[in-house]
Design a protein around this motif. Structure first.
Motif, PDB file in Angstrom:
ATOM      1  N   LEU A 141       0.833  -1.201   0.000  1.00 55.17           N
ATOM      2  CA  LEU A 141       0.000   0.000   0.000  1.00 55.17           C
ATOM      3  C   LEU A 141       0.867   1.250   0.000  1.00 55.17           C
ATOM      4  N   LEU A 144       2.154   1.974  -3.491  1.00 50.60           N
ATOM      5  CA  LEU A 144       1.199   2.490  -4.468  1.00 50.60           C
ATOM      6  C   LEU A 144       1.161   4.013  -4.489  1.00 50.60           C
ATOM      7  N   LYS A 145       1.745   4.622  -3.462  1.00 51.64           N
ATOM      8  CA  LYS A 145       1.642   6.072  -3.316  1.00 51.64           C
ATOM      9  C   LYS A 145       2.008   6.808  -4.592  1.00 51.64           C
ATOM     10  N   ARG A 148       1.634   5.207 -10.901  1.00 52.48           N
ATOM     11  CA  ARG A 148       0.731   5.948 -11.768  1.00 52.48           C
ATOM     12  C   ARG A 148      -0.204   4.969 -12.465  1.00 52.48           C
ATOM     13  N   LEU A 149      -1.493   5.229 -12.385  1.00 53.54           N
ATOM     14  CA  LEU A 149      -2.459   4.351 -13.040  1.00 53.54           C
ATOM     15  C   LEU A 149      -2.524   4.652 -14.533  1.00 53.54           C
ATOM     16  N   ASP A 152      -7.690   6.812 -18.361  1.00 57.95           N
ATOM     17  CA  ASP A 152      -8.984   6.347 -18.876  1.00 57.95           C
ATOM     18  C   ASP A 152      -9.119   6.815 -20.317  1.00 57.95           C
ATOM     19  N   PRO A 252      -3.181  20.923 -16.139  1.00 56.77           N
ATOM     20  CA  PRO A 252      -3.254  19.492 -15.827  1.00 56.77           C
ATOM     21  C   PRO A 252      -4.176  18.744 -16.783  1.00 56.77           C
ATOM     22  N   MET A 253      -5.328  19.341 -17.092  1.00 58.18           N
ATOM     23  CA  MET A 253      -6.255  18.648 -17.981  1.00 58.18           C
ATOM     24  C   MET A 253      -5.698  18.603 -19.402  1.00 58.18           C
ATOM     25  N   HIS A 256      -3.107  15.974 -19.614  1.00 60.12           N
ATOM     26  CA  HIS A 256      -3.729  14.652 -19.588  1.00 60.12           C
ATOM     27  C   HIS A 256      -4.305  14.322 -20.961  1.00 60.12           C
ATOM     28  N   PHE A 555      -8.363  -9.779  -5.278  1.00 62.13           N
ATOM     29  CA  PHE A 555      -7.908  -8.471  -5.715  1.00 62.13           C
ATOM     30  C   PHE A 555      -8.200  -7.487  -4.590  1.00 62.13           C
ATOM     31  N   ASN A 556      -7.144  -6.816  -4.107  1.00 55.80           N
ATOM     32  CA  ASN A 556      -7.302  -5.869  -3.004  1.00 55.80           C
ATOM     33  C   ASN A 556      -7.693  -6.578  -1.705  1.00 55.80           C
ATOM     34  N   MET A 584      -2.901  -7.535  -4.570  1.00 54.37           N
ATOM     35  CA  MET A 584      -3.779  -7.365  -5.727  1.00 54.37           C
ATOM     36  C   MET A 584      -3.539  -8.525  -6.687  1.00 54.37           C
ATOM     37  N   PHE A 607      -1.652  -4.710 -10.673  1.00 55.80           N
ATOM     38  CA  PHE A 607      -1.896  -3.282 -10.439  1.00 55.80           C
ATOM     39  C   PHE A 607      -1.815  -2.590 -11.787  1.00 55.80           C
ATOM     40  N   PRO A 676      -8.510  -2.697 -19.109  1.00 56.65           N
ATOM     41  CA  PRO A 676      -9.398  -2.037 -20.067  1.00 56.65           C
ATOM     42  C   PRO A 676      -8.807  -0.802 -20.769  1.00 56.65           C
TER      43      PRO A 676
END
Lengths: 874, 298
Positions: A141, A144-145, A148-149, A152, A252-253, A256, A555-556, A584, A607, A676
């Motif tokens: 945990l 994970l800080k 980066r995911l 989307d 930022p947007m 992204h 998972f988790n 995970m 992850f 996904p």
């Protein structure tokens, strides 16, 4: 020092929580944390002195302390086998302290009277690995800080939300869940409704919206177009989002969206063209041919521009770096045109070993069907000696496909004739002969990652057709739960296969086979009804007590190892056995990777960070969990050998399975990669070659099996009877915008090793012999004996390999003996004079086996012969 | 106890020291808006080269901007320090600092839900100053908890789920409360109550919450972790605009931290995670003091 202090604190914490009676243990005068006196202690408490005396006698006669604690102790630690933890002896009550005086590790105290009853303490030789699990979880945990995911960009969440917000409620929900045609209709209509609603919202309110809300509205619409496979529409809306963010100086947007647009252009330019070569699908193979057949140059150039812009803002972003290198690859400009500071050199992907190139012959074989994520079973469904292929898709509108093996390298879809044309959806499928009639049946698992829909049990009528027997089987009793993993096993060795289903955020289910074609849910009595977001269910008799045990990956959450007590009950022992991580987890399986006769345990971590996978490839420090390999020590415990065998790497595996691709007797691993997000399309599937049980080597590049896009169900099997295993993999993600053709990798067979394939037929044991063990002892050229071990089962948790066991033998002089252990009769057969390079059928109790040399053929035969003729003619 | 509000005259002093007009870009959390005095009290981030993070009232150049500002909003503005006077200008609400820290997916799903259900906004979400409707849940020691039992105390509310793996989300909000518990140590339970409400009640039973609370060293009298039936929890979430959706084994959700005053009225509903624990503490402190002052004046 610091981490030690933390782990000590965690130990104390984990102790403080489960112990209800521990309060009486701690005396009023607590001494400080004197580490020298902190020792691992077990505890049994009884109500009467007679009981305690009886238990003490049992312990001294050699009975297991943990088992007795579980059975008799009234303390809260009973469920943990009496394990109290590492206890500061100085902090105990005087009478306990006194009782422990002079007790050596491994010994127990006399019976001590305490306020709650009568206690026996045991000084353990070593701490149970319970506390390290907590520490490991906290490390995960903490790690994970800064991970980066993946962004989307595929619209799965919006797609799924549009469906969820269209679900019927109340009692109508179950009717909907039971009717796949209704589910299909919702899946088709709801995202379109979502698109209309968003268009209306923007048209009616867009002018009054603040830029932030307007940008998000366009982004939402983009995601929905993407999910519905309209990538032009998606890119248009993403560009609109980007422009609004730029105009509003919303950095930022805007940044992204640069990442999202980079991925979207790369996706449209080099990933989504459905044109596939009619013979060999050589497209989207990493790193040799990363793009599609007709890569769109302009899109890829735009992708390079956006990704480069992103890297300017964030030069250390390895996800963007990986994407940029991939984009240059698809443009045919890698490595020379890649800016030097962002180049990932070819050496990062290069394989250190070459087993020959596996070609994807799915088009020639008639198997390159487009579809979404799904499962696969490779097995012989009509008992003609040829392995057939059945596939499923998470898409609730897509029927099962039943590809009959024609024996000439081609396959014909017989789903409709077999009565499978109405079986829609199912993220995973598994096979077994649950009614012992000699024909392979199957279970379709639905709802994984999404929401509950019913499963289907399909009985093979032994005449080329299947009948849906779900309703009368008893599997629908109780609530419906979402699942994509289950395992067939005979928990009580009565010769009938039982069914364990791991669910998502709902209790796991264990269905006992009553032997009359029906099942009864015994989950609660059996003690296996824990609830978690479960991703894998696999089984093996890991401790050799004759009863199959169950492992559930979550998972988790911590994973579960349910030890079979032999009386239709189970005890969860993952912590004590040392197998509760990864935190995970996803795919998992038991296999004997080092051929020591004991089933080891492999678990993948999942992850969702492309960045972390790229960092792992590039040898940079990782922040998230790696794969896990646990070696079975034979004493009920496992040792984490991940780093020792070079599996301490980060991937994003989903479907996964194992087999012996070079017939050296050691099992190799193939991982289907992705999640996904479209960012993960650039991660190849991964082939890890087992080096004599000592280490695993990544041979993705040299093997040609580095399929890009999303890898799901995987099965290994010898489809063309040529003595080596081929690999089938279902490709594609969950939503309509993420469909890909399945792949069939033909084994080039360049190893020169020998093999046998063994089909077991149970008589008293279950007929398809799940759980039976095979040992082949060979004399090799160095005059050394070695034994190769297999247990009958369909392999990993996502994708089902044949129950017949293909066994690589290396280069033996001869097979010395072949042994088979049968679970129900508890009998053993030993055969000498076993030939190599043949198919054997062994029936339980019979003194001899039948053997057969089957005619090999070329996969994709006619089409490939035609291609060769054309090539030589021109 | 540290109290970091400086008073207006200091700014003039600072201004006098300045040789010419200076301009600084500043971000901070709005604590109170004082329309009569044309000022906004801000707990601001450090202003490099000028001053450390602290709480200051600022005069705005354009008083109309105060009509739209609310306590709990993260704002950015330009501070103009002149010879004789200082003021702030270009005030606007800051959406977020970085993409990763913003729950963007939640915003898109909320928009989609809104569009598909064709409802204009969530009617049940409370406005600042409204009384928070009473609700009943159960805490980590299985005690029933109703909001009205805390009348006369300041209540801070946030929303978490214990399986949340993302450090900038639930963990950050819980860490904020842990900091509040430390800062207001002597007033916990007596003057100030912290409520962490789970939106994963199927999993987060009182036992699970007790364990979670221990990892934050929560004092069970002052910091209550609440659970209940899914519909009860949803109802409470609805009052604060708190959204959540299942998402591949995790939950996609918005982030809200609310402050309720001694009379049960909503003082602030902070969305997101773009504020520090100190700033949240300042907001709590202002609420505690303000209410005391009003009570004393009566």
């Amino acid at each position: 020092m610091g981490s030690r202090a933390v782990s000590v604190r965690l130990m104390r914490l984990s102790l403080a929580i489960p112990l209800l009676i521990v309060l009486w243990i701690a005396g009023p005068a607590r001494s400080g944390g004197d580490e020298a006196h902190a020792l691992p202690v077990g505890l049994i408490v009884t109500r009467t002195p007679e009981e305690a005396d009886k238990i003490l006698r049992l312990i001294r006669s050699g009975e297991d302390f943990g088992a007795l604690a579980r059975q008799y102790s009234i303390d809260a630690t009973a469920k943990d086998g009496g394990y109290l933890g590492t206890v500061d002896i100085g902090s105990l009550r005087a009478e306990l302290r006194d009782a422990l005086r002079g007790v050596k590790p491994g010994d127990v105290t006399a019976v001590v009277q305490v306020p709650a009853g009568y206690a026996i303490l045991k000084l353990l030789k070593e701490p149970e690995p319970a506390d390290p699990a907590d520490a490991a979880r906290n490390r995960v945990l903490a790690g994970l800080k800064s991970a980066r995911l993946a962004p989307d960009d595929s619209g799965f969440s919006e797609f799924y939300e549009s469906i969820r917000s269209s679900l019927p409620t109340g009692p109508q929900l179950r009717a909907w869940q039971m009717d796949m045609k209704s589910v299909c209709a919702t899946r088709e209509q709801a995202p379109l409704n979502g698109i209309q609603a968003m268009q209306k919202l923007i048209a009616n309110e867009g002018e009054r919206m603040d830029p932030y809300r307007l940008a998000h509205s366009h982004y939402t619409l983009a995601e929905l177009w993407s999910s519905e496979r309209d990538f032009d529409g998606a890119i248009k809306e993403e560009e609109a989002t980007y422009q609004i963010a730029l105009a509003a100086s919303n950095n930022p947007m805007a940044w992204h969206m640069e990442e999202v647009l980079g991925i979207s252009y790369l996706h449209r330019g080099a990933f989504v063209d459905p044109a596939v070569d009619p013979v060999i699908n050589d497209a989207l193979i990493f790193p040799a041919h990363p793009g599609v057949l007709n890569t769109k140059r302009a899109d890829v150039e735009k992708a390079i521009a956006f990704l480069s812009r992103g890297l300017k803002h964030d030069p250390s972003n390895t996800e963007l770096q990986w994407l940029l290198n991939l984009a240059y690859m698809t443009a045919g400009e890698y490595p020379f045109q890649v800016p030097k500071e962002f180049l990932i050199p070819p050496s990062v992907f290069a394989s250190k070993e070459d087993l020959g190139r596996f070609l994807d012959v799915a088009p020639a074989a008639g198997l390159a069907t487009y579809g979404n994520a799904g499962g696969v079973i490779m097995d012989d469904f009509d008992n003609d000696g040829l392995l057939d292929i059945i596939t499923s898709q998470v898409d609730d509108c897509a029927p099962l496909r039943y590809f009959h093996n024609n024996g000439d390298g081609t396959f014909t879809d017989r789903a409709r004739a077999a009565g499978l044309g109405d079986q829609l959806g199912g993220l995973n499928i598994i096979q077994a002969d649950y009614n012992n009639d000699g024909c392979m049946d199957m279970l379709v698992l639905r709802g994984g990652w999404e929401f509950a829909r019913h499963h289907s049990l399909l009985r093979n009528n032994c005449d080329g057709t299947f009948t849906d027997v779900t309703a009368q089987s008893g599997l629908l009793d109780g609530p419906l739960s979402a699942s994509h993993s289950a395992v067939w096993l005979d928990i009580d060795n009565d010769g009938y296969l039982d069914l364990f289903i791991a669910n998502e955020n709902a209790p796991s289910q264990l269905f006992l086979n009553k032997g009359d074609g029906t099942f009864v849910d015994i989950s609660h009595q059996a003690g296996v009804d824990r609830s978690a977001f479960s991703k894998a269910a696999v089984a093996a008799d890991y401790d050799g007590d004759g009863y199959p045990d169950i492992y559930v990956s979550n998972f988790n959450g911590f994973n579960f190892l349910y030890h079979n007590n032999g009386d239709r009950t189970f005890t969860e022992v993952a912590r004590q056995a040392g197998v509760s991580m990864p935190w995970m987890s996803f795919a998992a399986w038991f296999f004997d990777y080092d051929n020591d006769g004991r089933p080891d345990l492999f678990v993948t971590a999942d992850f969702l960070s492309v960045e972390e996978v790229a960092r792992s490839y590039m040898g940079l420090p990782r922040k998230v969990e790696t794969l896990k390999l646990y070696r079975n020590l034979g004493n009920g415990k496992f040792q984490d050998v991940t780093a020792d065998v070079n599996l301490d790497r980060v991937f994003m595996p989903m479907g996964a399975n194992f087999g012996d691709l070079d017939n050296d007797g050691f099992l190799d691993i193939y991982l289907g990669s992705g999640n996904p997000s479209f960012a993960s399309m650039v991660l190849p599937n991964v082939l890890l070659h087992n080096q004599a049980g000592k280490s695993f080597t990544d041979i993705t590049a040299s093997s040609g099996m580095g399929a890009l896009a999303k890898g799901h169900g995987i099965a290994f099997g010898d489809l063309n009877n040529d003595g080596d295993e081929d690999v089938f993999v279902v490709m594609g993600g969950p939503q309509p915008g993420d469909r890909y053709p399945s792949r069939l990798f033909e084994n080039p067979g360049k190893h020169g090793n020998h093999w046998i394939t063994v089909r077991l037929v149970g008589v008293k044991s279950n007929r398809c012999a799940i759980g039976a063990r095979i040992a082949v002892t060979v004399l090799d050229q160095g005059q050394q004996h070695r034994t190769i071990w297999r247990t009958v089962g369909s392999g990993g948790s996502f994708g089902a390999s044949p129950l017949q066991q293909h066994i690589g033998l290396g280069k033996p002089v001869k097979i010395e003996k072949l042994e088979v252990w049968w679970p129900t009769s508890k009998t053993k057969q030993t055969f000498d004079n076993v030939p190599t390079d043949q198919f054997l059928e062994i029936r339980e109790f019979q003194k001899s086996f039948t053997s057969e040399i089957r005619r090999p053929f070329e996969l994709g035969g006619p089409a490939r012969r035609a291609q060769r003729r054309n090539a030589s003619g021109s | 106890m540290r109290y970091r509000i400086l008073f207006l005259p200091l700014l003039f002093v600072l201004g006098l020291l300045a040789r010419s007009i200076q301009r600084y870009e500043v971000t901070g959390l709005v604590l109170t808006v004082d329309i009569a005095h044309r000022t906004v009290l801000v707990s601001h981030d450090p202003i490099p080269g000028f001053m450390d993070a602290m709480t200051m009232p600022y005069r705005v150049d354009n008083p109309r901007v105060l009509d739209t500002l609310k306590a709990g909003e993260k704002i950015e503005f330009t501070l103009v320090v002149g010879k004789t006077s200082s003021y702030i200008t270009n005030v606007h609400v800051r959406e977020y600092d970085s993409w990763e820290r913003d729950p963007a997916q939640n915003r898109r799903l909320a928009l989609l839900d809104e569009a598909m259900r064709s409802k204009a906004g969530s009617a049940s979400t409370l406005s600042i100053g409204q009384t928070v409707s009473d609700f009943s849940l159960v805490d980590q020691t299985n005690r029933p908890v109703t909001l009205s039992e805390f009348r006369g105390k300041v209540v801070a509310i946030t929303f978490i789920y214990t399986r949340c793996p993302l450090p900038d989300y639930c963990m950050r909000l819980s860490n904020n409360f842990a900091q509040l518990q430390k800062r207001f140590n002597t007033r916990m339970g007596r003057d100030l109550v912290l409520l962490s409400i789970t939106f994963d009640p199927d999993h987060d039973s009182p036992d699970v919450l007790a364990k979670y609370g221990e990892t934050w060293k929560a004092n069970v009298d002052g910091w209550r972790f609440l659970t209940g039936t899914l519909s009860n929890v949803k109802q409470v979430c609805g009052m604060f605009g708190m959204n959540f959706w299942p998402d591949e084994g995790l939950l996609t959700h918005s982030l809200h931290t609310a402050i309720v005053d001694r009379e049960g009225k909503l003082v602030a509903n902070i969305e997101g995670n773009q504020f520090t624990a100190v700033q949240l503490g300042d907001l709590v402190e202002v609420t505690l003091t303000h209410a005391n002052f009003q009570a004393g004046a009566r």
